[in-house]
Structures are given as structure tokens and as C-alpha cells.
Design an enzyme around this catalytic site. Structure first.
Site, PDB file in Angstrom:
ATOM      1  N   LYS A  57       0.827  -1.208   0.000  1.00 18.70           N
ATOM      2  CA  LYS A  57       0.000   0.000   0.000  1.00 18.70           C
ATOM      3  C   LYS A  57       0.870   1.271   0.000  1.00 18.70           C
ATOM      4  O   LYS A  57       2.085   1.190   0.164  1.00 18.70           O
ATOM      5  CB  LYS A  57      -0.958  -0.024   1.194  1.00 18.70           C
ATOM      6  CG  LYS A  57      -1.984  -1.178   1.113  1.00 18.70           C
ATOM      7  CD  LYS A  57      -3.032  -0.950   0.049  1.00 18.70           C
ATOM      8  CE  LYS A  57      -3.830  -2.135  -0.442  1.00 18.70           C
ATOM      9  NZ  LYS A  57      -4.503  -3.003   0.473  1.00 18.70           N
TER      10      LYS A  57
HETATM   11  C1  LIG Z   1      -5.652  -3.858   0.696  1.00 12.84           C
HETATM   12  C2  LIG Z   1      -7.099  -3.665   0.723  1.00 12.84           C
HETATM   13  C3  LIG Z   1      -7.898  -3.935   1.851  1.00 12.84           C
HETATM   14  C4  LIG Z   1      -7.437  -4.533   3.134  1.00 12.84           C
HETATM   15  O1  LIG Z   1      -6.236  -4.996   3.186  1.00 12.84           O
HETATM   16  P1  LIG Z   1      -5.411  -5.767   4.300  1.00 12.84           P
HETATM   17  O2  LIG Z   1      -4.534  -6.626   3.466  1.00 12.84           O
HETATM   18  O3  LIG Z   1      -6.329  -6.535   5.178  1.00 12.84           O
HETATM   19  O4  LIG Z   1      -4.663  -4.723   5.056  1.00 12.84           O
HETATM   20  C5  LIG Z   1      -9.235  -3.645   1.793  1.00 12.84           C
HETATM   21  N1  LIG Z   1      -9.799  -3.133   0.699  1.00 12.84           N
HETATM   22  C6  LIG Z   1      -9.080  -2.846  -0.408  1.00 12.84           C
HETATM   23  C7  LIG Z   1      -9.781  -2.247  -1.560  1.00 12.84           C
HETATM   24  C8  LIG Z   1      -7.719  -3.132  -0.443  1.00 12.84           C
HETATM   25  O5  LIG Z   1      -7.019  -2.884  -1.556  1.00 12.84           O
END
Ligand SMILES: *Cc1c(COP(=O)(O)O)cnc(C)c1O
Length: 369
Positions: free
Chosen positions: A184
Site C-alpha cells: 500500500k
Molecule cells: C488492501 C485492501 C484492503 C485490506 O487490506 P489488508 O490486506 O487486510 O490490510 C481492503 N480493501 C481494499 C480495496 C484493499 O485494496
């Protein structure tokens, strides 16, 4: 053999090491400590909301955001079908029913023109997911939520740093969820954040992430809670990352501009847009491959790039086609289906170099027919 270009790698060039060593030296390594407070405060300030509650990942941030906002078993929750599965799973964890909505073609985001047709008497909330860094059409979506008296929740996991009409993504909904997974825009390894302006919702989120234990009353659990806590070490990394957020977003946008200049001329590719009023982060530089005009399918292009040690990611499969959720609807979602087949994320790490971008673009150009 040339080196592997990853689709996305963390960039830990700030004060991460210093802050983590401080945790170790001070013995504050668990789920209390000064970095948690600092990270939450700095994050809330950055998004422009009053409260931020750190949790252990983005999926539980979404789960807690929905629960704390009042989504309950049996409620219907409108979600885009083109999203990471966590958005939809979080609704299902509650025993609420995800109701899918198709995407707008240019951004892949939930299509505001298709939301109202999915509203029923049971609809409780709309989840706006800002896909791959592009903010949703928040004016239209917020207007529908107001008119239909629905909760608006944002899944802002992919769009930290994005703006809609000058206002930060994550500040529009009753609550919003962010993720700090390794790929992210900022990372804590694993981690997440719930943000809100609503003090009661924030208190509820803290209660739920800490086993439901009443503040100040040890071992008295007033509600069914979870252990969704973030550690001080994660928060230390998060704070260092947040200090460099502007730099990361600037890098993503420079990378997008460089890709755009080079890929523009290639037939059969659709490049990412930035719609009027939106400041998008290009979290993942995402293109569409038209098999007719490009001369190869998205999957063929991915395989050719993989041979050249260039890692890419396909777009998400529309969630309504995934085994845990496909029983929920028999409807078709043609835009999401096409994007899911043609969409491709190119390498988007903030440390990506000019020569690496050139290598990726040359490999794509040589694959075109
Ligand atoms: C990355 C992501 C999440 C949650 O990610 P985790 O891997 O649990 O931290 C939720 N929604 C979207 C759209 C994502 O890209």
C-alpha cells in the site's frame, strides 16, 4: 539476466529504523505505547478527521468501520463488485448481505448511476472503494446516501493521499478504512486504520478492537469484541511512513506521467485517467489491454512480461464471481467483467527508476502486434 522488477515494494527510506529501535530500547513493543498515539493523531490530522483508530490490518479496519457505524445482520450493503475481496468479506463477517454494483468504465469505481437501482428497504449502507488510487465520484455518491438515508462508508485502502475537490479521501464517509499492507501507499507490514469525525463511532471502534473491554474496567467486557490491535512497533513504522506520504504520492504521480508519455503511442492500451475534480495517487499504475487492437490478451502480455522478469498483477476478479459470494446474485456486471479481463497493474513501487520504467515500456511495446 536482468533483475526482477516487482509490482510494488515497500520504501523504508525514512525514520523507520530509528523509531523501531526506540520501541525496542524502551520496551514498548506491544499494543500500547507512544507511537500508537502519535501515529493515530498524525493520521487523523492528515486525513482531516477528528479520530483515527489503529488496527491490525485493513480488512479488520473495514469490519470495525461497518460494525461501529451500525451495520447489523440482515442489512444490505451496496459494494462495487470490482474490489479487493476484503471489502465484501467484511460485510459478510457481520452477517449483512453484500449487494453488488457495477463499475464506471473510466476508473473502475462504483458507478453512481447504477447505485439507486440496487437500493431496497433493507439497504443500510454504501461502500465507496477508491480503486487503484482514483477517488470515487463523492458528490454523486454522498447525494444518494443523503437522499436515501444510507450510511456512507469509504474503503480508502488504495487511495491514501488522494483528494476529491480538494478534500482528502477518507473524510467523506461516516467512517473510512485504510490498509497498511506491504504494497500500500504507506505500510506497517500489516496494519490498518479506521477514521471518523464521530466521537461515539470512534469510541465504539476502540471498544471493538480491544475485546469489547470497558475502558478503565479491567476484564469487564461489555460487548462481543475482537483482538484487532496494532502494535507500537507497527505504529512506529507507520509514523515514519506517514512523514513521507507527500513524497510517495509525488513519486507515484511522476511514475504515472513517465509511463503515460511512453505508452500513449501504443495501440490497444487504455491508460489511467484523472477525472475532473479528482487528485488521484496512481497507487497502482493500471492499464487496460484490448486484445483485438493490441494483438494479444492481457494474460498473454503478463506472461511475456514475466519472462522478462517484470512482475505485474491482473485486475481483481469481480467479487460476485468468487466462490464465497457467487451464490448472492445471478445478475451480470458487464463493465466490471471487462475490466477484470483486460486490466493490468504495472510495476508501481515508489523506488522505481527511469531505466526500469523504460524496460517495462519497451517490453510492452515489443509485445504489441
Ligand atoms: C488492501 C485492501 C484492503 C485490506 O487490506 P489488508 O490486506 O487486510 O490490510 C481492503 N480493501 C481494499 C480495496 C484493499 O485494496
Amino acid at each position: 539476466m536482468s533483475h526482477l522488477i516487482p509490482v510494488s515494494a515497500p520504501n523504508l527510506a525514512g525514520r523507520e529504523r530509528r523509531y523501531v529501535l526506540d520501541c525496542l530500547d524502551s520496551n514498548w513493543i506491544s499494543s500500547r505505547g507512544p507511537y500508537l498515539d502519535r501515529f493515530e493523531k498524525a493520521f487523523a490530522a492528515r486525513v482531516g478527521v477528528r479520530h483515527a483508530v489503529a488496527v491490525c490490518n485493513g480488512t479488520c479496519a473495514m469490519h470495525i468501520a461497518l460494525l461501529a457505524a451500525g451495520v447489523a445482520p440482515g442489512d444490505e450493503v451496496l459494494v462495487p463488485t470490482l474490489t479487493f475481496i476484503a471489502t465484501v468479506n467484511a460485510v459478510a463477517y457481520i452477517g449483512a448481505r453484500p449487494v453488488f454494483v457495477d463499475s464506471e468504465p473510466e476508473t473502475g469505481n462504483i458507478d453512481p448511476g447504477k447505485i439507486e437501482a440496487a437500493v431496497t428497504k433493507k439497504t443500510k449502507a454504501i461502500v465507496a472503494v477508491h480503486l487503484y488510487g482514483h477517488p470515487c465520484a463523492m458528490d454523486q455518491i454522498a447525494a444518494i446516501a443523503r437522499r436515501r438515508r444510507l450510511l456512507l462508508i469509504e474503503d480508502a485502502a488504495e487511495a491514501l493521499g488522494g483528494l476529491y475537490k480538494g478534500r482528502a479521501v477518507g473524510s467523506f464517509g461516516k467512517a473510512a478504512a485504510f490498509s497498511f499492507f506491504g504494497n500500500k501507499t504507506i505500510t506497517t507490514g500489516e496494519g490498518g486504520m479506521v477514521v471518523t469525525d464521530d466521537e461515539r463511532l470512534a469510541r465504539r471502534a476502540r471498544l471493538l478492537k480491544g475485546q469489547g473491554m470497558t475502558p478503565g474496567r479491567t476484564y469487564f467486557f461489555e460487548t462481543l469484541g475482537y483482538n484487532y490491535r496494532m502494535t507500537n512497533i507497527q505504529a512506529a513504522i507507520g509514523l515514519a511512513q506517514l512523514e513521507k506520504l507527500d513524497f510517495y504520492v509525488r513519486r507515484k504521480r511522476e511514475i504515472a506521467a513517465a509511463y503515460g508519455r511512453r505508452l500513449n503511442a501504443i495501440q490497444g492500451l487504455s491508460l489511467p485517467v484523472e477525472k475532473k475534480g479528482a487528485f488521484q495517487t496512481y497507487w497502482m499504475y493500471s492499464i487496460l489491454v484490448d486484445p483485438e487492437r493490441f494483438g494479444r490478451s492481457r494474460d498473454e502480455l503478463m506472461a511475456l512480461l514475466a519472462e522478462k522478469r517484470i512482475e505485474t498483477r491482473r485486475y481483481f476478479y469481480p467479487c460476485h464471481t468468487m466462490p464465497p459470494h457467487r451464490h448472492r446474485t445471478r445478475r451480470r456486471f458487464p463493465v466490471a467483467a471487462r475490466l477484470g479481463e483486460q486490466g493490468l497493474n504495472l510495476p508501481s513501487s515508489t523506488a522505481l527508476t527511469r531505466p526500469e520504467i523504460e524496460r517495462v515500456c519497451a517490453a510492452i511495446a515489443s509485445a504489441a502486434r
